[in-house]
Structure formats: C-alpha cells, structure tokens
Scaffold this active site. Sequence first.
Site, PDB file in Angstrom:
ATOM      1  CD  GLN A 280     -36.333  -6.332  18.682  1.00  0.00           C
ATOM      2  OE1 GLN A 280     -35.863  -6.369  19.828  1.00  0.00           O
ATOM      3  NE2 GLN A 280     -35.654  -5.816  17.672  1.00  0.00           N
TER       4      GLN A 280
ATOM      5  CG  ASP B 195     -57.814  -2.559  16.267  1.00  0.00           C
ATOM      6  OD1 ASP B 195     -58.821  -3.250  16.498  1.00  0.00           O
ATOM      7  OD2 ASP B 195     -57.614  -1.990  15.172  1.00  0.00           O
TER       8      ASP B 195
ATOM      9  CG  ASN C 138     -38.554   1.769  20.627  1.00  0.00           C
ATOM     10  OD1 ASN C 138     -37.866   2.714  21.002  1.00  0.00           O
ATOM     11  ND2 ASN C 138     -38.609   1.398  19.365  1.00  0.00           N
ATOM     12  CG  ASP C 139     -43.249   0.140  21.599  1.00  0.00           C
ATOM     13  OD1 ASP C 139     -42.949  -1.060  21.538  1.00  0.00           O
ATOM     14  OD2 ASP C 139     -43.284   0.872  20.594  1.00  0.00           O
TER      15      ASP C 139
ATOM     16  NE  ARG D 275     -64.111 -12.402  18.072  1.00  0.00           N
ATOM     17  CZ  ARG D 275     -63.809 -13.650  17.732  1.00  0.00           C
ATOM     18  NH1 ARG D 275     -64.073 -14.076  16.502  1.00  0.00           N
ATOM     19  NH2 ARG D 275     -63.262 -14.467  18.587  1.00  0.00           N
TER      20      ARG D 275
ATOM     21  CG  ASP E 189     -33.038   2.639  14.694  1.00  0.00           C
ATOM     22  OD1 ASP E 189     -31.869   2.928  14.979  1.00  0.00           O
ATOM     23  OD2 ASP E 189     -33.837   3.446  14.186  1.00  0.00           O
ATOM     24  N   GLY E 190     -33.440  -1.948  15.133  1.00  0.00           N
ATOM     25  CA  GLY E 190     -33.956  -3.188  15.712  1.00  0.00           C
ATOM     26  C   GLY E 190     -32.874  -3.980  16.417  1.00  0.00           C
TER      27      GLY E 190
END
Length: 302
Positions: free
Chosen positions: A247, A169, A139-140, A150, A59-60
């Site tokens: 990536q 986060d 994907n995103d 932090r 998939d990557g």
Amino acid sequence: MPRSVLLLINRTKPQVVDALPEIRALISTHGRLALELDATPEPITDTRGADIIFVLGGDGTLLAQARRCVDLQLPFLGVNFGNLGFLAEFDLPMLRQQAQSILSGARLDLRERMLIRAELTRGSPPDRAVPVFTNIALNDCVVTAGPPYRMIEIGLRIDGEEGPAFRGDGVIVSTPTGSTAYSVSAGGPIVSPDAPSLSITPIAAHSLAFRPIIVPPTSTVELHIRRANAGWPADSQQGTTLVLDGQVHQLIRPGDRVTIHKHDKTIRLVRNPGVSYWRTLLRKMHWAVNPGASDPAASSGS
C-alpha cells in the site's frame, strides 16, 4: 462496564455501507459508539474514550488502519467485507452472535501481532547517509524491481554481518502475519503468528542456491540496492520501489539502503472464537489440499 467503540469504515465497499445501520445498532445496544470515521490515512488524535476499534472492510483495510492507529494501542476487531478475511476474522453473522460478549466488558481473547519498521537512507559512505523515508508494516516490506523490469541486484546484511549479494526481481521481508501474503506466493515459509520472527524471501532470484531464511525478531536486516531500475520513461514515477503492506510506495535509487527491524509497538487483534489460524489456512488458503479435492477440510482427514 460496556465498551466504547471507535468505528472505522471503508465506504468504498457497498456491502459495508449496507451493513452500517445494523452494526451501529449492535454497538449501541451492547456498548457505546464513541466515534465514527472513514478508513483514511489521516491521524487520529482524539478517540473520545474508545477502548476498542472496529474496522469494517477487509484485510487491506485492516492493514492500513493498523498503521494509522498503532500509537493508540487499542485492540482491533476486523469485520470482513472483502475476499479473504484472514486478518479480519469476523463477518457480519459472527458479529451478531458475538457482539454482546465483546462489548459487555468481559475479557477479550486477543492475539498480539508484531510490526516492522523500514528506513530508507541515501548517500555515501553509509555512516553519512541521510534518512529519506521511514514507515511501518504489519505484513511485509518488499523491494520490487519495477519498470522496465530488468533484474536488480541487492546486497544482504543481517545484524551487521555481510551476507550474499543476489540478482532477481527483488526481496520480501515479512512478519509471521505477512508470511501468508506475498511471501508465500514467492515460495516463502508459512510462519505461525505465535512464532515472532522475520522471513527473508527472494523474488525470482537468479540463483538455485538462494532459499528463504527465517531470523529472530530482534535481528536487523539491511538491503543495499546495488543495481536498480530507473523507470521508463526516465521522468516517470516508476522503477525499483520499496513497498510496505502492498500500500505504501517509495522509489529507490542505486546506492540506497533499506534497514528493517522490529517496531517497538505491536497491535492486538480480537480473536474470533469460531475460527482458528490452522482452520483458516485449510478453509481459505487451501493449505496442502490434495489435487482434485473439493473440500480443504476433507483432505486433512477432519
């Protein structure tokens, strides 16, 4: 007329190298091998008449090659040699079974997947900001806090309307394809790939009230980075980062803005007739498996 194949190979996987002679033979028997290249980021300017892309990896690998080859506008067939195989629907045994029908020139069963484009701008006021980075994702697009870990603060705007500012986060903006990737791990919804949309999922938001939301694919999502991490030590290449498909990385500063919207091109994936999206959720992602169930399909009643 037999199809011509652009073969993209992830040679870092020993299983791919071992299977390569057989895959070349399958292509030559039922179609034509137009061009063979390593699965790198280098642009491809000449496909030598190829009309389908075979991607050997996982998939990557398919995510990276989709970004590389989107302008070619050729269908992709992913042959999985990785762990999950959610996007790369074929494995070597299935390719053996389907090679003749795929390469014979018969009509392909294709699934269209949307892409998103992210642009990072820097400077103030916003109308004078300068673009410093742009790229696409299948994907995103993720803004992640990064070292020294932090909490960061992000202001959200959708289609020009001011939304909440939140601390945590980071945040994930995903396509339906990416809804089963990082987003679902952060508590986001599973979205059918046939339902074009953008999902906005906070990462460990410091609020009980910020829940993931889904917006139309035509929406523009803006992320104003109000507070970010500078990394440690101060001169390191670490800190709050924009990450595309897990990536591509770009450091972010306080005051930066990330604008995300649907890309004007899509990619088309060759569908494996032996699997379905929902069956893949059951078998590979263990969707809604009852505690203690050994077979995902058994818990579904099938």
